[in-house]
Design a protein around this motif. Structure first.
Motif, PDB file in Angstrom:
ATOM      1  N   LEU A  26       0.858  -1.196  -0.058  1.00 31.11           N
ATOM      2  CA  LEU A  26       0.117  -0.142   0.077  1.00 31.11           C
ATOM      3  C   LEU A  26       0.727   1.171   0.074  1.00 31.11           C
ATOM      4  CD1 LEU A  26      -2.641  -1.042   2.577  1.00 31.11           C
ATOM      5  CD2 LEU A  26      -3.165  -0.554  -0.046  1.00 31.11           C
ATOM      6  N   LEU A  27       2.005   1.107   0.634  1.00 30.28           N
ATOM      7  CA  LEU A  27       2.945   2.392   0.890  1.00 30.28           C
ATOM      8  C   LEU A  27       3.488   2.700  -0.549  1.00 30.28           C
ATOM      9  CD1 LEU A  27       4.082   4.817   2.276  1.00 30.28           C
ATOM     10  CD2 LEU A  27       6.016   3.004   2.940  1.00 30.28           C
ATOM     11  N   VAL A  28       3.697   1.492  -1.188  1.00 30.06           N
ATOM     12  CA  VAL A  28       4.405   1.694  -2.510  1.00 30.06           C
ATOM     13  C   VAL A  28       3.223   2.296  -3.644  1.00 30.06           C
ATOM     14  CG1 VAL A  28       5.231   0.508  -4.650  1.00 30.06           C
ATOM     15  CG2 VAL A  28       6.016  -0.072  -2.536  1.00 30.06           C
ATOM     16  N   LEU A  29       2.017   1.779  -3.433  1.00 29.41           N
ATOM     17  CA  LEU A  29       0.902   2.122  -4.227  1.00 29.41           C
ATOM     18  C   LEU A  29       0.785   3.848  -4.075  1.00 29.41           C
ATOM     19  CD1 LEU A  29      -1.576   2.061  -6.055  1.00 29.41           C
ATOM     20  CD2 LEU A  29      -2.914   1.266  -4.026  1.00 29.41           C
ATOM     21  N   PHE A  30       0.789   3.911  -2.699  1.00 28.40           N
ATOM     22  CA  PHE A  30       0.464   5.726  -2.267  1.00 28.40           C
ATOM     23  C   PHE A  30       1.508   6.320  -2.698  1.00 28.40           C
ATOM     24  CE2 PHE A  30      -2.107   4.009   1.382  1.00 28.40           C
ATOM     25  CZ  PHE A  30      -3.273   3.989   0.866  1.00 28.40           C
ATOM     26  N   MET A  31       2.874   5.876  -2.767  1.00 36.72           N
ATOM     27  CA  MET A  31       3.814   6.779  -3.386  1.00 36.72           C
ATOM     28  C   MET A  31       3.749   6.987  -4.825  1.00 36.72           C
ATOM     29  SD  MET A  31       7.056   5.293  -1.302  1.00 36.72           S
ATOM     30  CE  MET A  31       8.225   6.323  -1.740  1.00 36.72           C
ATOM     31  N   LEU A  32       3.346   6.074  -5.712  1.00 33.72           N
ATOM     32  CA  LEU A  32       3.303   6.295  -6.829  1.00 33.72           C
ATOM     33  C   LEU A  32       2.206   7.114  -7.564  1.00 33.72           C
ATOM     34  CD1 LEU A  32       3.475   2.264  -8.264  1.00 33.72           C
ATOM     35  CD2 LEU A  32       5.076   4.281  -8.350  1.00 33.72           C
ATOM     36  N   ILE A  33       0.856   7.016  -6.745  1.00 33.22           N
ATOM     37  CA  ILE A  33      -0.143   8.037  -6.783  1.00 33.22           C
ATOM     38  C   ILE A  33       0.440   9.298  -6.385  1.00 33.22           C
ATOM     39  CG2 ILE A  33      -2.462   8.795  -5.669  1.00 33.22           C
ATOM     40  CD1 ILE A  33      -3.111   5.838  -5.208  1.00 33.22           C
ATOM     41  N   THR A  34       1.140   9.409  -5.530  1.00 38.24           N
ATOM     42  CA  THR A  34       1.538  10.941  -5.055  1.00 38.24           C
ATOM     43  C   THR A  34       2.671  11.631  -6.242  1.00 38.24           C
ATOM     44  OG1 THR A  34       1.515  10.354  -2.568  1.00 38.24           O
ATOM     45  CG2 THR A  34       2.872  12.368  -3.587  1.00 38.24           C
ATOM     46  N   LEU A  35       3.479  10.558  -6.793  1.00 39.03           N
ATOM     47  CA  LEU A  35       4.235  11.078  -7.819  1.00 39.03           C
ATOM     48  C   LEU A  35       3.477  11.455  -9.201  1.00 39.03           C
ATOM     49  CD1 LEU A  35       7.229   8.500  -7.509  1.00 39.03           C
ATOM     50  CD2 LEU A  35       7.376  10.838  -7.187  1.00 39.03           C
ATOM     51  N   GLY A  36       2.428  10.629  -9.495  1.00 40.20           N
ATOM     52  CA  GLY A  36       1.780  10.896 -10.831  1.00 40.20           C
ATOM     53  C   GLY A  36       0.768  12.168 -10.425  1.00 40.20           C
ATOM     54  N   GLY A  38       1.457  14.512  -8.337  1.00 35.46           N
ATOM     55  CA  GLY A  38       2.380  15.491  -8.147  1.00 35.46           C
ATOM     56  C   GLY A  38       2.730  16.105  -9.362  1.00 35.46           C
ATOM     57  N   TYR A  39       3.117  15.166 -10.571  1.00 40.96           N
ATOM     58  CA  TYR A  39       3.419  15.649 -11.754  1.00 40.96           C
ATOM     59  C   TYR A  39       2.148  16.525 -12.614  1.00 40.96           C
ATOM     60  CZ  TYR A  39       4.164  15.924 -16.916  1.00 40.96           C
ATOM     61  OH  TYR A  39       4.406  16.279 -18.069  1.00 40.96           O
ATOM     62  N   SER A  40       0.939  16.043 -12.158  1.00 39.61           N
ATOM     63  CA  SER A  40      -0.383  16.719 -12.546  1.00 39.61           C
ATOM     64  C   SER A  40      -0.433  17.755 -12.187  1.00 39.61           C
ATOM     65  CB  SER A  40      -1.229  15.615 -12.526  1.00 39.61           C
ATOM     66  OG  SER A  40      -2.593  16.107 -12.995  1.00 39.61           O
ATOM     67  N   ALA A  41      -0.179  18.099 -10.767  1.00 36.02           N
ATOM     68  CA  ALA A  41      -0.324  19.482 -10.095  1.00 36.02           C
ATOM     69  C   ALA A  41       0.437  20.412 -10.779  1.00 36.02           C
ATOM     70  CB  ALA A  41       0.138  19.104  -8.617  1.00 36.02           C
ATOM     71  N   THR A  42       1.650  20.164 -11.447  1.00 32.36           N
ATOM     72  CA  THR A  42       2.408  21.256 -12.169  1.00 32.36           C
ATOM     73  C   THR A  42       1.524  21.695 -13.485  1.00 32.36           C
ATOM     74  OG1 THR A  42       3.449  19.590 -13.742  1.00 32.36           O
ATOM     75  CG2 THR A  42       4.544  20.012 -11.609  1.00 32.36           C
ATOM     76  N   GLN A  43       0.338  21.294 -13.866  1.00 32.96           N
ATOM     77  CA  GLN A  43      -0.079  21.547 -14.773  1.00 32.96           C
ATOM     78  C   GLN A  43      -1.573  22.464 -14.640  1.00 32.96           C
ATOM     79  OE1 GLN A  43       1.166  20.663 -18.088  1.00 32.96           O
ATOM     80  NE2 GLN A  43       2.748  19.758 -16.574  1.00 32.96           N
ATOM     81  N   VAL A  44      -1.639  22.494 -12.969  1.00 31.96           N
ATOM     82  CA  VAL A  44      -2.937  23.238 -12.847  1.00 31.96           C
ATOM     83  C   VAL A  44      -2.796  24.707 -13.012  1.00 31.96           C
ATOM     84  CG1 VAL A  44      -1.739  24.207 -10.365  1.00 31.96           C
ATOM     85  CG2 VAL A  44      -4.381  23.650 -10.710  1.00 31.96           C
ATOM     86  N   TRP A 272      -2.624  16.177  -3.930  1.00 34.76           N
ATOM     87  CA  TRP A 272      -3.467  15.218  -4.497  1.00 34.76           C
ATOM     88  C   TRP A 272      -4.412  16.102  -5.369  1.00 34.76           C
ATOM     89  CZ3 TRP A 272      -4.248   9.811  -1.993  1.00 34.76           C
ATOM     90  CH2 TRP A 272      -3.139   9.324  -1.771  1.00 34.76           C
ATOM     91  N   LEU A 273      -5.074  17.215  -4.336  1.00 36.33           N
ATOM     92  CA  LEU A 273      -6.247  17.850  -5.058  1.00 36.33           C
ATOM     93  C   LEU A 273      -5.645  18.578  -6.069  1.00 36.33           C
ATOM     94  CD1 LEU A 273      -8.887  19.467  -4.832  1.00 36.33           C
ATOM     95  CD2 LEU A 273      -7.825  20.657  -3.443  1.00 36.33           C
ATOM     96  N   LEU A 274      -4.628  19.352  -6.137  1.00 40.37           N
ATOM     97  CA  LEU A 274      -4.080  20.101  -7.170  1.00 40.37           C
ATOM     98  C   LEU A 274      -3.587  19.113  -8.464  1.00 40.37           C
ATOM     99  CD1 LEU A 274      -1.563  22.715  -5.501  1.00 40.37           C
ATOM    100  CD2 LEU A 274      -4.040  22.872  -6.246  1.00 40.37           C
ATOM    101  N   GLY A 275      -3.409  18.096  -8.164  1.00 40.50           N
ATOM    102  CA  GLY A 275      -3.097  17.014  -9.433  1.00 40.50           C
ATOM    103  C   GLY A 275      -4.369  16.673  -9.905  1.00 40.50           C
ATOM    104  N   LEU A 276      -5.544  16.348  -9.314  1.00 37.95           N
ATOM    105  CA  LEU A 276      -6.752  15.947  -9.743  1.00 37.95           C
ATOM    106  C   LEU A 276      -7.327  16.928 -10.465  1.00 37.95           C
ATOM    107  CD1 LEU A 276      -8.160  13.703  -6.721  1.00 37.95           C
ATOM    108  CD2 LEU A 276      -7.346  13.027  -8.930  1.00 37.95           C
ATOM    109  N   LEU A 277      -7.301  18.322 -10.249  1.00 43.34           N
ATOM    110  CA  LEU A 277      -8.178  19.361 -10.677  1.00 43.34           C
ATOM    111  C   LEU A 277      -7.784  19.471 -12.244  1.00 43.34           C
ATOM    112  CD1 LEU A 277      -7.654  22.452  -8.406  1.00 43.34           C
ATOM    113  CD2 LEU A 277      -9.543  20.887  -8.403  1.00 43.34           C
ATOM    114  N   PRO A 278      -6.443  19.439 -12.848  1.00 45.54           N
ATOM    115  CA  PRO A 278      -6.245  19.322 -14.129  1.00 45.54           C
ATOM    116  C   PRO A 278      -7.003  18.090 -14.950  1.00 45.54           C
ATOM    117  CG  PRO A 278      -4.234  19.867 -13.297  1.00 45.54           C
ATOM    118  CD  PRO A 278      -5.198  19.371 -12.152  1.00 45.54           C
ATOM    119  N   GLY A 281     -10.560  18.700 -15.586  1.00 47.39           N
ATOM    120  CA  GLY A 281     -10.855  19.782 -16.575  1.00 47.39           C
ATOM    121  C   GLY A 281     -11.013  20.796 -15.667  1.00 47.39           C
ATOM    122  N   LEU A 282     -10.523  21.028 -14.600  1.00 45.13           N
ATOM    123  CA  LEU A 282     -10.858  22.272 -13.624  1.00 45.13           C
ATOM    124  C   LEU A 282      -9.408  23.097 -13.242  1.00 45.13           C
ATOM    125  CD1 LEU A 282     -13.253  20.633 -11.034  1.00 45.13           C
ATOM    126  CD2 LEU A 282     -13.786  22.060 -12.878  1.00 45.13           C
ATOM    127  N   GLY A 283      -9.812  24.513 -13.152  1.00 45.95           N
ATOM    128  CA  GLY A 283      -8.584  24.943 -12.773  1.00 45.95           C
ATOM    129  C   GLY A 283      -8.995  25.704 -11.322  1.00 45.95           C
TER     130      GLY A 283
END
Length: 799
Positions: A26-36, A38-44, A272-278, A281-283
């Motif tokens: 589960l920790l590995v899964l959560f870290m992968l989610i965080t990395l993904g 986290g990258y998406s959050a740069t597109q917010v 996670w929130l900032l990563g989910l927004l893009p 389709g939200l800003g």
């Protein structure tokens, strides 16, 4: 399932076992989610929008959207070009600059080019009556070359066109370039960028400001630009609050590991929130920029509770994994319930039918719900891999050997006698709060943009424009649907109804000036009769009205072809909530009194119409929102604790704190509006956190045979210390916002600091006092929760 163990407790233990058994995967899964994410959050991206401020289902806005197909002006920008040299604006240097500013505004992406109006645009015309008939032309004629005779000609033409007070300042020291903005760029088909428009306007200011010229700019796009510009400072204050929180958390926990873990886990739902927004389709709207920090604040509170419970079990002799499992079992139910209450608080504000409120509610709800994963599932897994440093094991009070002096003295509030003193003080505060809260106004307070400081560039520009012209940015558009068939402007009944409304609105307090087709028609008719003011009236026949035909042209923006639809522009001195409320109510009264079958007046457009609709939406939804919020909190608490007394112990402090928050807003001159609603929701949510954590522990200890005082003492040792620390830490952090350049951030800092502190005071002072009297001769609990394992419950070493 163990004897005397509820099904909920059983399933929590099952989940705890699964969590510990699968913790590495589960920790590995959560870290992968965080990395993904986290990258998406740069597109917010920032996503401001004027239409997001509109309560689209409100009666005013239905009329506004209907008439906006033919009339514009709600989303308007004003660029005032002020002459600071000798004489007035009628000189070659000034007019050359005005022409260049007009051209630059015309070519800004997002500007509706037909709406651009200044002395140099083709829609600025004059007309006069001479012995030879009507004579009319452009205010600045095509042959203008700056010669003295041309300057005098422009001066006379502007006077004939009646532009003094509207496009030309009353003292002839400034003139204006006016333009309306579109929602989409016709070239690209994409939404216009308000930040780009604001940058273009600032470029115009920088280009033409000089010793003799001053540029003043106001409008929604410019306001958004100034707010976005201030966001860099906002982020720096967030960093300061984060650092203060980190330092105080380290001093409290005496563990670098727990400090770092608590802060990182509190940040995870934000990432996670900032990563989910893009991905959705939200800003994020600039006015909602504080939401991520609210999520962080709630995350810190819950992280401290979890790590504190883990630390207590480790100090009691448990290993890290057993302590993490125990912390999960003890914290998950009250923590998850508190987070559900937080999410509910943000969800309830969506009862206000405004898109930006819906967006804010959805964003905050997602962030809070993510905390159930990060703080309640991921955090126990992380701390199960930690070991407690030697420094963190030193000091503190052991419940097995010595009483914590402060909490033991405070526990006396759980006795009936001291509880009466708390009741008396609470009633006094409630009474004072109710009196002051009645003065809370809905809408903006003060002139200019309340989001910015009074001495900000935008508000100084706004003050300059208001003092120089008879019109400003604050305009209420009243629409008229005529039922007189073609050429309604030639119908005396219609025109006299419009004239009547125009005349009465001019005498309303708060109104600066009024523009209507009837008013313009009277001026033209008087001009047809040698300018005699006696002829400035609406004739009683269609033939007489034909004399004012120049005023009925759609180019003026007051009517459509045939005058089947009209708008009356009412310019206000400011957009304070009280001013808007008074002017709109007076408009309703006047409309009801006119009652002419041939014409139907409808409210409302312009930026003031949007504000009026938003204010009414907030005002009407406030009671329903609070009722729904408190009812939902009561239902959840009742289902969890199965005790009406528990509901009252948790809700009564919340109600008092909510009243005191309204009183503080009234005292600080902060209006109740969309931007301040998150604080109300957060106030109830944070109060629920403290109340649920304390009450759950009190109930647990009493089920193990302790009396109320000792149960409350144990609850303060195990939960209260972390709650008080969190409240004080976050209050200190947000207090630094008082120095922020954005006024709405400074106001939010004061309100949040107040809510953090007063909520925890309500939980530790009023909750036990209420329990003391509800517990007279009766058990406080409705069921017996599980007991801690003997090896963990033997002692609690707490700070």
């Amino acid at each position: 399932m163990k004897a005397n163990q509820s099904k909920v407790d059983h399933w929590v233990e099952v989940c705890a076992d699964l969590l510990m058994a699968k913790r590495k995967a589960l920790l590995v899964l959560f870290m992968l989610i965080t990395l993904g994410l986290g990258y998406s959050a740069t597109q917010v991206r920032l996503d401001p929008g004027f239409n997001k401020q509109i309560p689209v289902r409100h009666e005013y806005m239905l009329n506004f959207l209907d008439f906006s197909r033919v009339f514009t002006g709600a989303n308007r920008l004003l660029v005032s070009v002020k002459w600071k040299g000798e004489g007035d604006i009628y000189n070659p240097e000034y007019l050359a600059t005005l022409q260049k500013v007009t051209d630059d505004v015309f070519f800004i992406s997002g500007v509706s080019r037909p709406s651009v109006t200044s002395l140099f645009t083709p829609n600025s015309r004059y007309i006069e009556i001479t012995e030879e008939g009507y004579v009319g032309d452009l205010v600045v004629p095509p042959h203008y070359n700056g010669a003295p005779e041309d300057l005098e000609l422009v001066r006379g033409n502007a006077m004939r066109a009646g532009m003094v007070g509207s496009l030309v300042a009353n003292d002839l020291k400034a003139s204006m370039v006016r333009a309306d903005l579109q929602d989409t760029d016709p070239k690209t088909g994409k939404a216009v960028s308000y930040t780009d428009i604001a940058e273009s306007l600032e470029a115009i200011r920088a280009k033409y400001n000089s010793d003799n010229i001053e540029i003043n700019v106001v409008g929604f796009a410019k306001l958004v630009g100034d707010v976005v510009e201030g966001l860099a400072t906002v982020i720096s204050f967030f960093v300061v609050a984060f650092v203060i929180t980190a330092v105080l958390l380290w001093l409290y926990a005496r563990s670098l590991k727990l400090t770092v873990v608590s802060l990182l886990v509190a940040l995870l739902p934000v990432v996670w929130l900032l990563g989910l927004l893009p991905l959705m389709g939200l800003g994020i709207d600039p006015m909602s920029i504080l939401v991520p920090f609210l999520i962080f604040s709630i995350g810190v509170s819950h992280a401290v509770q979890m790590t504190n419970a883990w630390k207590q079990d480790v100090l009691a002799g448990a290993d890290s994994v057993t302590a993490a499992r125990g912390a999960f079992c003890k914290i998950f139910i009250p923590g998850a319930l508190a987070l559900l209450m937080n999410a509910l608080g943000f969800a309830v504000i969506m009862l206000i039918d405004i898109p930006i409120v819906h967006e804010l509610g959805v964003t905050a709800c997602i962030g809070v719900m993510l905390m159930i994963i990060t703080n309640k599932l991921m955090l126990p897994i992380i701390i199960s891999h930690l070991s407690l440093e030697a420094n963190a094991r030193k000091g503190g009070y052991s419940t097995a050997h010595a009483k914590h002096p402060l909490w033991w003295r405070l526990s006396a509030l759980a006795l009936p006698g001291p509880a009466l003193v708390v009741f008396a003080l609470s009633l006094v505060l409630l009474g004072l709060g109710v009196v002051k809260a009645r003065q809370l106004e809905v809408g903006d307070i003060g002139s200019g943009a309340p989001e910015l400081r009074a001495d900000s560039r935008y508000n100084l520009d706004n003050a300059s424009i208001i003092s120089s012209y008879s019109i400003g940015l604050d305009v209420l558009a009243v629409f008229a649907d005529t039922k007189a068939g073609e050429e309604a402007c030639l119908n005396p009944a219609v025109m006299r109804a419009v004239e009547n409304f125009d005349f009465q609105m001019r005498n309303v307090d708060g109104v600066q000036s009024v523009q209507s087709v009837a008013g313009m028609g009277k001026e033209v008719i008087a001009g047809n009769n040698e300018g005699n003011p006696r002829w400035a009236a609406i004739p009683g026949s269609s033939r007489g009205l034909q004399q004012g035909s120049f005023a009925y042209a759609p180019d003026h923006g007051l009517v459509v072809d045939g005058c089947s639809r009209m708008q009356i522009l009412v310019f206000l001195r400011d957009h304070e909530g009280a001013t808007v409320f008074h002017v709109v109510n007076e408009a309703k009264r006047i409309i009801e009194a006119i009652n002419v079958p041939e014409v139907e007046f409808k409210l409302a457009g312009g930026n003031v119409g949007v504000m009026a609709a938003a204010n009414e939406a907030v005002k009407h939804a406030e009671v329903v929102m609070l009722a729904a919020l408190f009812a939902s909190v009561a239902l959840f608490c009742l289902l969890t604790f199965r005790s009406l007394r528990a509901v009252l112990c948790i809700l009564i402090p919340l109600g008092i704190v909510a009243t005191l928050c309204n009183a503080l807003m009234a005292s600080l001159g902060i209006g109740l509006k969309v931007a301040t609603l998150p604080v109300m929701a957060l106030g109830v949510g944070v109060g629920v956190d403290y109340g649920i954590y304390l009450y759950e522990r009190i109930q647990h200890e009493m089920a193990d045979g302790k009396d109320l005082r000792n149960a409350f003492y144990e609850a303060m040792c195990q939960r209260g210390t972390a709650a008080v620390f969190t409240a004080i830490t976050m209050s200190i952090g947000v207090c630094t916002w008082a120095f922020a350049p954005l006024k709405f951030q400074a106001d939010m800092g004061v309100l949040l600091a107040f809510m953090f502190l007063v909520n925890v005071f309500g939980a530790i002072f009023l909750l036990p006092a209420l329990a003391a009297w509800f517990n007279q001769g009766r058990a406080l609990v409705a069921f017996k929760p599980k007991s801690d394992s003997p090896e963990i419950a033997a002692s609690y070493n707490v700070r």
